[in-house]
Design a protein around this motif. Structure first.
Motif, PDB file in Angstrom:
ATOM      1  N   ARG A 106       0.849  -1.194   0.073  1.00  0.00           N
ATOM      2  CA  ARG A 106      -0.065  -0.023   0.064  1.00  0.00           C
ATOM      3  C   ARG A 106       0.873   1.261   0.004  1.00  0.00           C
ATOM      4  O   ARG A 106       1.956   1.550   0.602  1.00  0.00           O
ATOM      5  N   VAL A 107       0.387   2.068  -0.820  1.00  0.00           N
ATOM      6  CA  VAL A 107       1.142   3.748  -0.819  1.00  0.00           C
ATOM      7  C   VAL A 107       0.129   4.418  -0.065  1.00  0.00           C
ATOM      8  O   VAL A 107      -0.951   4.856  -0.561  1.00  0.00           O
ATOM      9  N   LEU A 108       0.956   5.032   0.993  1.00  0.00           N
ATOM     10  CA  LEU A 108      -0.018   6.217   1.766  1.00  0.00           C
ATOM     11  C   LEU A 108       0.120   7.501   1.777  1.00  0.00           C
ATOM     12  O   LEU A 108      -0.650   8.350   1.801  1.00  0.00           O
ATOM     13  N   ALA A 125       7.257  10.601 -12.824  1.00  0.00           N
ATOM     14  CA  ALA A 125       7.487   9.442 -12.174  1.00  0.00           C
ATOM     15  C   ALA A 125       6.733   9.714 -10.582  1.00  0.00           C
ATOM     16  O   ALA A 125       6.462  10.902 -10.104  1.00  0.00           O
ATOM     17  N   LEU A 126       6.452   8.555 -10.149  1.00  0.00           N
ATOM     18  CA  LEU A 126       5.939   8.740  -8.715  1.00  0.00           C
ATOM     19  C   LEU A 126       6.788   8.106  -7.796  1.00  0.00           C
ATOM     20  O   LEU A 126       7.323   7.070  -7.949  1.00  0.00           O
ATOM     21  N   ARG A 127       6.995   8.878  -6.455  1.00  0.00           N
ATOM     22  CA  ARG A 127       7.970   8.508  -5.545  1.00  0.00           C
ATOM     23  C   ARG A 127       7.090   8.119  -4.232  1.00  0.00           C
ATOM     24  O   ARG A 127       6.849   9.091  -3.523  1.00  0.00           O
ATOM     25  N   PRO A 128       6.898   6.801  -3.856  1.00  0.00           N
ATOM     26  CA  PRO A 128       6.154   6.612  -2.542  1.00  0.00           C
ATOM     27  C   PRO A 128       7.153   7.316  -1.562  1.00  0.00           C
ATOM     28  O   PRO A 128       8.313   6.990  -1.435  1.00  0.00           O
ATOM     29  N   VAL A 129       6.423   7.855  -0.456  1.00  0.00           N
ATOM     30  CA  VAL A 129       6.903   8.289   0.591  1.00  0.00           C
ATOM     31  C   VAL A 129       6.906   7.529   1.823  1.00  0.00           C
ATOM     32  O   VAL A 129       7.535   7.287   2.761  1.00  0.00           O
ATOM     33  N   ALA A 163       8.966   4.888   3.148  1.00  0.00           N
ATOM     34  CA  ALA A 163       9.797   3.999   1.907  1.00  0.00           C
ATOM     35  C   ALA A 163      11.175   3.593   2.178  1.00  0.00           C
ATOM     36  O   ALA A 163      11.671   2.442   1.862  1.00  0.00           O
ATOM     37  N   GLU A 164      12.229   4.421   2.798  1.00  0.00           N
ATOM     38  CA  GLU A 164      13.504   3.958   3.232  1.00  0.00           C
ATOM     39  C   GLU A 164      13.598   2.800   4.133  1.00  0.00           C
ATOM     40  O   GLU A 164      14.277   1.863   4.150  1.00  0.00           O
ATOM     41  N   GLY A 222      14.933  -3.944   4.240  1.00  0.00           N
ATOM     42  CA  GLY A 222      14.642  -5.327   4.614  1.00  0.00           C
ATOM     43  C   GLY A 222      13.788  -5.827   3.277  1.00  0.00           C
ATOM     44  O   GLY A 222      13.530  -7.069   3.319  1.00  0.00           O
ATOM     45  N   PHE A 223      13.559  -4.932   2.244  1.00  0.00           N
ATOM     46  CA  PHE A 223      12.801  -5.412   1.226  1.00  0.00           C
ATOM     47  C   PHE A 223      13.274  -4.714  -0.188  1.00  0.00           C
ATOM     48  O   PHE A 223      12.540  -3.686  -0.541  1.00  0.00           O
ATOM     49  N   PRO A 224      14.528  -5.020  -0.406  1.00  0.00           N
ATOM     50  CA  PRO A 224      14.994  -4.218  -1.575  1.00  0.00           C
ATOM     51  C   PRO A 224      14.298  -4.383  -2.889  1.00  0.00           C
ATOM     52  O   PRO A 224      14.081  -5.549  -3.361  1.00  0.00           O
ATOM     53  N   VAL A 225      14.259  -3.174  -3.495  1.00  0.00           N
ATOM     54  CA  VAL A 225      13.375  -3.144  -4.942  1.00  0.00           C
ATOM     55  C   VAL A 225      14.666  -2.543  -5.866  1.00  0.00           C
ATOM     56  O   VAL A 225      14.605  -1.292  -5.927  1.00  0.00           O
ATOM     57  N   PRO A 226      15.341  -3.256  -6.429  1.00  0.00           N
ATOM     58  CA  PRO A 226      16.369  -2.759  -7.317  1.00  0.00           C
ATOM     59  C   PRO A 226      15.899  -1.896  -8.584  1.00  0.00           C
ATOM     60  O   PRO A 226      14.847  -2.320  -9.006  1.00  0.00           O
TER      61      PRO A 226
END
Length: 301
Positions: A240-242, A269-273, A285-286, A291-295
């Protein structure tokens, strides 16, 4: 006045509080019945039911108001008026006609724009700059009744949650003002032009559509916060993107463009915060990426 109050979600609670504080007698409070919710699917009372019971008010939760016996119970309350705020059930003609002064609705839009079930979310999704609250006399049509008063509010970058809270408070205050000086707020017919309909939100609409551009995706994030929650899927998991920001970087829609979860949306582009994994709390997002890298180069479904 002797009033019947009809409402169900959080949006309606400030109106109930304001009417009681203003000295009106609440003959009964009508809400939708408790619904199963949570992992255990236990029955959950609505926010209005909880608040009304805490205030010692009589609460009624009929499944329908079309039953003749239920309509007779409503009429027997001999109310001066009924105040309706996001109740969620259609009021048949015998219900509308029972109170001496009729039924008044607190509607979260500037009518005739966004008649219907989800005016706040639809206004955000459409990119409206202004929305508001309308106090109206109720009739058989869907939000078609004559208007008594309005309040305008700027949408800016507000979420549906923030806008709901703002309009709930303003609508409550305006309803009290109208009831206190009915003669000063004569009913005015709605304009014939500018009618739009705010259809109920389908959960499928909350899937982020990166191909529609970052502007529209960011509107989805705000419109569906807190529920149902805008999301994308990665490796079969729903994220989910809040909260999110728009950045002027072109990229293939749905493709991650850097190691900080910037997502391509065509020309921007969209940057989830702020995000949330299933079964976990909200996080930045950091924090997610630790613990969940998205390259970069990852394709999101």
């Amino acid at each position: 006045m002797r009033l019947i109050f009809m409402g169900t979600p959080d949006f309606a609670v400030p109106a109930l509080d304001a009417l009681v504080a203003a000295g009106h007698e609440i003959a009964a409070v009508y809400c939708q019945p408790p619904r199963p919710a949570g992992r255990g699917k236990a029955l959950q009372r609505s926010p209005v039911q909880k608040r009304a019971e805490a205030m010692g008010l009589e609460v009624r939760t009929p499944v329908t108001l079309r039953d003749a016996d239920e309509q007779a119970r409503f009429a027997a309350l001999e109310a001066d008026a009924a105040v309706v705020a996001a109740y969620g059930l259609i009021l048949p003609r015998p219900i509308l006609a029972a109170p001496r002064l009729g039924c008044f609705n607190i509607h979260a839009s500037l009518l005739p724009r966004w008649r219907g079930a989800a005016p706040i979310q639809r206004a955000i999704l459409a990119g409206d700059e202004i929305t508001g609250v309308t106090i109206m006399d109720m009739e058989a049509g869907l939000d078609t009744g004559p208007m008594r008063a309005t309040f305008e509010a700027s949408i800016d970058r507000k979420t549906a949650s923030e806008l709901t809270a703002e309009l709930a408070g303003q609508g409550a205050a305006l309803m009290v003002e109208v009831l206190g000086r009915l003669d000063a707020f004569p009913p005015q017919p709605q304009p014939d032009e500018g009618v739009t309909y705010a259809s109920k939100i389908d959960k499928a609409e909350a899937r982020l559509n990166f191909a529609a551009g970052a502007v529209q995706a960011e509107r989805q994030v705000r419109a569906f916060n807190p529920a149902p929650g805008a999301f994308f899927q990665l490796n079969g998991e729903r994220i989910r993107v809040l909260a999110a920001e728009i950045e002027p970087q072109a990229g293939e829609p749905g493709t991650v463009l850097d190691d900080k979860l910037l997502i391509g949306c065509g020309s921007d582009a969209l940057r989830p915060v702020r995000v949330q994994r299933a079964g976990r709390g909200a996080m930045s997002a950091e924090e997610l990426l630790r613990g969940f890298p998205v390259p970069a180069g990852t394709r999101l479904s």
